[in-house]
Scaffold this active site. Structure first.
Site, PDB file in Angstrom:
ATOM      1  CG  ASN A  20      -2.260   0.650   0.941  1.00 14.13           C
ATOM      2  OD1 ASN A  20      -2.308   1.663   0.258  1.00 14.13           O
ATOM      3  ND2 ASN A  20      -3.326   0.100   1.492  1.00 14.13           N
ATOM      4  CB  THR A  36      13.424  -5.976  17.360  1.00 11.53           C
ATOM      5  OG1 THR A  36      12.764  -6.647  18.437  1.00 11.53           O
ATOM      6  CG2 THR A  36      13.005  -4.508  17.311  1.00 11.53           C
ATOM      7  CE  LYS A  37      15.273  -9.949  20.778  1.00 12.17           C
ATOM      8  NZ  LYS A  37      15.458 -10.274  22.126  1.00 12.17           N
ATOM      9  CG  HIS A  41      23.729   2.988   9.987  1.00  8.58           C
ATOM     10  ND1 HIS A  41      24.329   3.285   8.797  1.00  8.58           N
ATOM     11  CD2 HIS A  41      22.398   3.096   9.772  1.00  8.58           C
ATOM     12  CE1 HIS A  41      23.399   3.586   7.897  1.00  8.58           C
ATOM     13  NE2 HIS A  41      22.224   3.470   8.471  1.00  8.58           N
TER      14      HIS A  41
END
Length: 188
Positions: free
Chosen positions: A87, A167-168, A117
């Site tokens: 979308n 995040t996991k 980073h």
């Protein structure tokens, strides 16, 4: 000695402002610009641009549909299955492979980011970064404003609630929400 692109593709620290990588990002951004300037009802032109952008679709027909605006870094690291839909406002930072299974739906403003980073500010200031692959299974729905972080795998038949930050890895057949996203319900 490996090129910066080779380093990027294997997940090592690389210099993002390497000439080859800048040229490749410029190519993808030019295609995204054309896609984003093409009327949503001009399906043939839009489909042609999607075919130019995504990895395996260059010589293969796809039914993938991408609403504008859409942004990505390279395009060639994005592989989509059948029934892919992104979308409005989707961003995919594809320094590493991003693989979607069949029937994946991305709600507005989803961000898929393989890029990371270094924590060291001196290294970061030099333009160093890394990229870790992201895999999204079949029949996945990512709600509005979901962010998927580097190196994550999302299992089949997962729904990720709006605003969640993945995040996991997320297990198959679950509804996941939160920052960080966690399973809150099993889907039968």
């Amino acid at each position: 000695m490996r090129t910066e692109k080779e380093k990027m593709l294997v997940g090592d620290i690389y210099h993002a402002f390497d000439t080859e990588l800048v040229i490749e990002r410029d190519r993808a951004k030019a295609i995204c610009f054309k896609l984003n300037q093409t009327c949503s009802t001009d399906r043939d032109t839009r489909q042609s641009l999607i075919l130019q952008l995504f990895a395996h679709t260059e010589h293969v027909e796809t039914d993938a549909w991408v609403e504008s605006p859409f942004h990505c870094d390279y395009g060639y690291n994005i592989t989509v299955g059948k029934g892919f839909y992104a979308n409005h406002g989707c961003t995919i930072l594809d320094g590493a492979p991003v693989t979607f299974g069949d029937n994946c739906l991305l709600a507005p403003s989803v961000v898929i980011a393989t890029a990371g980073h270094p924590l060291d500010s001196v290294e970061r200031a030099k333009g160093d970064e890394y990229a870790k692959a992201i895999t999204v299974g079949n029949d996945v729905w990512l709600g509005a404003n979901v962010t998927v972080c580097p190196g994550v795998t999302i299992g089949d038949n997962v729904v990720v609630g709006a605003g969640s930050v993945v995040t996991k890895d997320l297990p198959a057949n679950t509804v996941c929400v939160g920052a960080p996203a966690k399973p809150v319900r099993v889907i039968d």
